[in-house]
Design a protein around this motif. Sequence first.
Motif, PDB file in Angstrom:
ATOM      1  N   GLU A 109      43.203  39.698  37.405  1.00 54.74           N
ATOM      2  CA  GLU A 109      43.100  40.880  38.269  1.00 54.74           C
ATOM      3  C   GLU A 109      42.714  40.490  39.691  1.00 54.74           C
ATOM      4  O   GLU A 109      43.205  41.047  40.663  1.00 54.74           O
TER       5      GLU A 109
ATOM      6  N   ARG B 165      46.192  36.416  28.669  1.00 53.41           N
ATOM      7  CA  ARG B 165      44.804  36.137  28.986  1.00 53.41           C
ATOM      8  C   ARG B 165      44.441  34.752  28.485  1.00 53.41           C
ATOM      9  O   ARG B 165      45.168  34.145  27.717  1.00 53.41           O
TER      10      ARG B 165
ATOM     11  N   ARG C 206      29.265  48.208  44.330  1.00 56.42           N
ATOM     12  CA  ARG C 206      29.989  49.476  44.277  1.00 56.42           C
ATOM     13  C   ARG C 206      29.599  50.385  45.419  1.00 56.42           C
ATOM     14  O   ARG C 206      30.426  51.092  45.976  1.00 56.42           O
TER      15      ARG C 206
ATOM     16  N   PHE D 230      35.256  50.794  35.638  1.00 55.85           N
ATOM     17  CA  PHE D 230      33.916  50.231  35.826  1.00 55.85           C
ATOM     18  C   PHE D 230      32.957  50.441  34.663  1.00 55.85           C
ATOM     19  O   PHE D 230      32.082  49.620  34.439  1.00 55.85           O
TER      20      PHE D 230
ATOM     21  N   PRO E 229      48.295  56.437  49.440  1.00 55.05           N
ATOM     22  CA  PRO E 229      49.427  55.608  49.845  1.00 55.05           C
ATOM     23  C   PRO E 229      49.411  54.327  49.026  1.00 55.05           C
ATOM     24  O   PRO E 229      48.322  53.841  48.758  1.00 55.05           O
ATOM     25  N   PRO E 230      50.509  53.764  48.664  1.00 47.50           N
ATOM     26  CA  PRO E 230      51.890  54.134  48.967  1.00 47.50           C
ATOM     27  C   PRO E 230      52.574  54.832  47.800  1.00 47.50           C
ATOM     28  O   PRO E 230      53.763  54.639  47.618  1.00 47.50           O
TER      29      PRO E 230
ATOM     30  N   ARG F  31      37.649  37.721  35.262  1.00 48.37           N
ATOM     31  CA  ARG F  31      38.837  38.562  35.463  1.00 48.37           C
ATOM     32  C   ARG F  31      39.762  37.952  36.516  1.00 48.37           C
ATOM     33  O   ARG F  31      40.161  38.609  37.486  1.00 48.37           O
TER      34      ARG F  31
ATOM     35  N   PHE G 109      46.816  51.458  52.282  1.00 45.62           N
ATOM     36  CA  PHE G 109      47.011  50.787  51.009  1.00 45.62           C
ATOM     37  C   PHE G 109      46.009  49.655  50.838  1.00 45.62           C
ATOM     38  O   PHE G 109      45.559  49.361  49.729  1.00 45.62           O
TER      39      PHE G 109
ATOM     40  N   LEU H  24      43.057  49.655  51.257  1.00 42.55           N
ATOM     41  CA  LEU H  24      41.786  50.111  50.687  1.00 42.55           C
ATOM     42  C   LEU H  24      41.660  49.830  49.200  1.00 42.55           C
ATOM     43  O   LEU H  24      40.581  49.486  48.725  1.00 42.55           O
ATOM     44  N   ILE H  25      42.749  50.010  48.460  1.00 43.91           N
ATOM     45  CA  ILE H  25      42.641  49.876  46.999  1.00 43.91           C
ATOM     46  C   ILE H  25      42.268  48.445  46.626  1.00 43.91           C
ATOM     47  O   ILE H  25      41.280  48.234  45.928  1.00 43.91           O
TER      48      ILE H  25
ATOM     49  N   TYR I 108      38.666  47.744  47.741  1.00 48.55           N
ATOM     50  CA  TYR I 108      37.653  48.402  46.924  1.00 48.55           C
ATOM     51  C   TYR I 108      37.427  47.609  45.641  1.00 48.55           C
ATOM     52  O   TYR I 108      36.298  47.306  45.270  1.00 48.55           O
ATOM     53  N   MET I 109      38.526  47.261  44.978  1.00 45.13           N
ATOM     54  CA  MET I 109      38.418  46.540  43.713  1.00 45.13           C
ATOM     55  C   MET I 109      37.751  45.187  43.926  1.00 45.13           C
ATOM     56  O   MET I 109      36.872  44.783  43.174  1.00 45.13           O
TER      57      MET I 109
ATOM     58  N   ALA J  79      34.038  45.753  44.714  1.00 44.92           N
ATOM     59  CA  ALA J  79      33.279  46.428  43.665  1.00 44.92           C
ATOM     60  C   ALA J  79      33.182  45.593  42.386  1.00 44.92           C
ATOM     61  O   ALA J  79      32.168  45.618  41.707  1.00 44.92           O
ATOM     62  N   ILE J  80      34.232  44.860  42.060  1.00 53.90           N
ATOM     63  CA  ILE J  80      34.203  44.128  40.785  1.00 53.90           C
ATOM     64  C   ILE J  80      33.637  42.725  40.952  1.00 53.90           C
ATOM     65  O   ILE J  80      32.837  42.266  40.154  1.00 53.90           O
TER      66      ILE J  80
END
Lengths: 517, 501
Positions: free
Chosen positions: A116, A25, A164, B452, B405-406, A113, A146, A148-149, A152-153, A156-157
């Motif tokens: 990330e 960091r 959110r 969060f 997934p995955p 961040r 996949f 989506l993850i 979303y992050m 949302a972040i």
Amino acid sequence: MFDGLLSITVFMPAAVAVLVALFARGEKADQQIRWIAIGATVVTFVLTVLIFVGYDRAEGGVQMVDYFERWIPVDALRSSYIMGVDGLSAPLVLLTGILGMAASFASWRIKTRVREYFLWLLLLETAVLGVFLSLDLLLFFIFFEFELIPMYMLIAIWGSGRPRYSAMKFVLFTLAGGALMLVGILALYVTPGVNTLAMVTIPELGITGIPELIAAADLVIPAALIFGFFFVAFAIKLPLWPVHSWLPDAHTDAPTAVSVMLAGVLLKMAGYGLLRINLGFFQETKGFTIHDVAGPMAILAAVSVIYGGIITVRQTDMKRLIAYSSVSHMGFVLLGIAAIGASKADTSAGGLNGAALQMFTHGTITGLAFLMVGLSYDRTHTRHIPHLGGLWKKMPLIAIFFLIAGFGSLGLPALSGFVAEIMVFLGTFSVWPWATGVAAFGVVLAAGYTLWMVQRVFFGARPANPGLSDEIYDGLEDASWVDMVPVIALAAPIFIIGVWPSVITEVFDIGIQAVLR
Amino acid sequence: MMTVQDFWSLSPEISMALLALVVVAVDLVTRSMAKVSAIALVGLIAPLVLTLNLWFGWFGDPAAGPALFGTVEADRFSLFFNFLLITVTAGTVLASTRYIASDRMKDYGGEFVALVLFSVTGMMLLVSATELITIYVALELTALPVVALAAIHRTRQAVESGTKFFVLSAISSAILLYGFAYIYGFTGSTNLEVIMERLSVLPTQAGVPFGSYAVLLAVIMIVAGFGFKMAVVPFQMWVPDVYEGAPTPVAAFLSVASKSAAFAVVMRIMYTAFGEPGLMQDWSGLFAVLAAVSMTVGNLLAISQSNIKRLLGYSTIAQAGYILVGLASVPANQVGATFAGAGAQGALYYLAGYAFTNLAVFFAVIAITSRTGDDSIEGMNGLIKRSPLLASLLVFGLLSLLGMPPTVGFMAKVVVFGSALNANLAWLAVIGVVNTVIAAYYYLRVIRAIVFEDPADTSPIKGDVPVLVATCVAAVGAGVLGFAPFMVLEFAESALSILPG
């Protein structure tokens, strides 16, 4: 057979993401991470150029295949690892390369961040590339979900407004569509006579794809239903009226670079899916063909175009305005696909090519528009149109490129938007004259909302009160060179395709012809 | 008279039992728990190598066949599970290194490790047993050490947890024995293959599942007896209480090793003794119902939990349901042909993926709660800021349990649901998919807290190195299995090929 180039291209960003995760960091590390991420996306861009240029147009078909047959070796779900590029995917892979690079440059000013952030951005690029290059339905689905993850992050972040809420809305809409798609995939697989997940036929490898097998098979559930499952999943993603409501929220609240990726390539996954799966699989199934629903599709497209256009005119937030304009513009993609016509004799390949090109041009034009909104917002800290005005004097470069994006979007001749839309109109008009005639008004609306926004924001007088304070207005600076890199990267294709469309359409046409068989 | 061949066949089990004795002996002479852990870990190489030897035949021909008068068999099925169990044990021992050296444990640290190893010996014997009495004895060897392990803290809660496990374990054993007795009375044999032969020639009543009420009753009792160990509804009552009361490493061990062994022995009994095509259809329906109920009840009850260990307890119940979907998926058109039980193959893949994923989740929880002392979900708030590594691993594990997934969780779910469709159990696949959505609610709630929420205490959490290593290894294992399903599925195919049916 393992060519390797495609797999390397897909997984390179993810590999760098893992590397980034291991970084320490601190300010210094953050700066290194920025450079590493940018480097990774530049390399990916170069690889996508290699793929696009390396695709042999004379030979056609699926090329550079990576094939590992026994990926999931069970009878209940025999799935292979197949990556391959054809005329349909090659330009979209290039588009992803361009936008991925633009997005990482546009993320230069992310301060929180950092590690990330770039991790997720790189994973996002892997997911999108994977969607375009996978030729096994399960693999395709995995990449499709996949994505989506990271999204979303990222929303949302690092989002603003109600991040959110918007991120969750985006995820829920896509998951709902994804669930339907998975049912469709399984239904196709368990159908006796199909029992494969290969999306295309690759004769050299002895792979027979679903398009060839599906015609003779008695599907376990009606073909219309399977078509519907895929169609709804892609309609949500495209997005079409009436399942578009996630898009303005997600776009408005996402950070700039994520909006660029979302509008630029994520929506294209849907258009690609419609062409590859809905069009590719369902031309001659038992009891149902896509020709049966081409008419309703044209009407739905026209409604989306006009509805999206009208809503867009009413927007006062610059980002929301562009987001809604995407609903209108992506409607043209479906309109072009509707050129498949009510029967095989009616099919207009021109319309389908137009749909494919519209995806590419919308990616660059809207990507550019979001980028310019982002640059403007970074400086003025507002996107509320009535509060802005007269920015032209302080930020001429931003204004010029904003104008280019605007002109591209409203279809000014010599820019790429014009070519794509005229192809859609000419192609589809012979098939669905009424729907096309109505949808053509979308262009008029586009001219209206685009020019009106540019006029209000950049030209005209500064609104007296409430507007920008003198302090902010006087301190406004034009774009720096770091800002201009992604701008140029996205503006260049707009001009190039505007005057030399065949560089892309030639390749798309190979893909479209293969899909039409 | 034991022959050399018998020794070879049982070499993994024998070496495991010897290792447990060595640990007990070492514990007498040293006070250093680190040494005990190290010896146990190094010692685990012996059973691992011996298992691999029997599979690959490194030191000569592995041709095993029945050993010890046909009571056990070191076939590929048992070797597959031996490998899995030894890996899980290694992870558990590694993750409990710091725990057994802690103040309240250091007097029983050696006993802790030894009890784990004895229990695993029982499990390895259980998955190799081909005869009912041996199965029963192995099962008791598996369960009794766990009773002591659950109560090892000797606090009120721990003793309650141990007692509960003991009582329910005893009841389930009694039910199981009753079922075995019926089978013996009906067929006159305790050997699984002989039972199959005799069942196939016995007269059957038309319209009665399994051909007669006696066999039906026996099967129900056997499934009920093992249902406790598999932790499927309605035999799941002990799970949340025991998980909450027992030390977390014990809960991790129980949730993975004990469950895998129980599934293994159930599969062996069902595919061997009741492997006749007609019978398979009958028990397939039984498992389908259990699967549906387990998934639904487990997930619904997990929603309202506020303690992370209880939540994971209910989650393991639901996961057992998904595995049962694989077991239930016996394709009608393939029965009787060569073994093509894709459902069972999927169940083995699911078990392996679940083992690694669940261990990663439990180990991460161990690393966190051993520092914070807070078992509640709120205790996970803002974990991403306090320990990015542990938080990432935990989120990854939860996403995998959820089936995103995955990850391997997704791949395994697709395979088992696909086999359910293949076996004309579309309704079960639908219930499974709906359950995945329900489960998303509580898994995402934990993930949301981690990513969060703002932590009440912002001090960084430094996990102990051994636990971190164990967590990383488990997570990497889960990741690899997700990207390379064929690695397990090929072995699973080979393992299952020995089963008749």
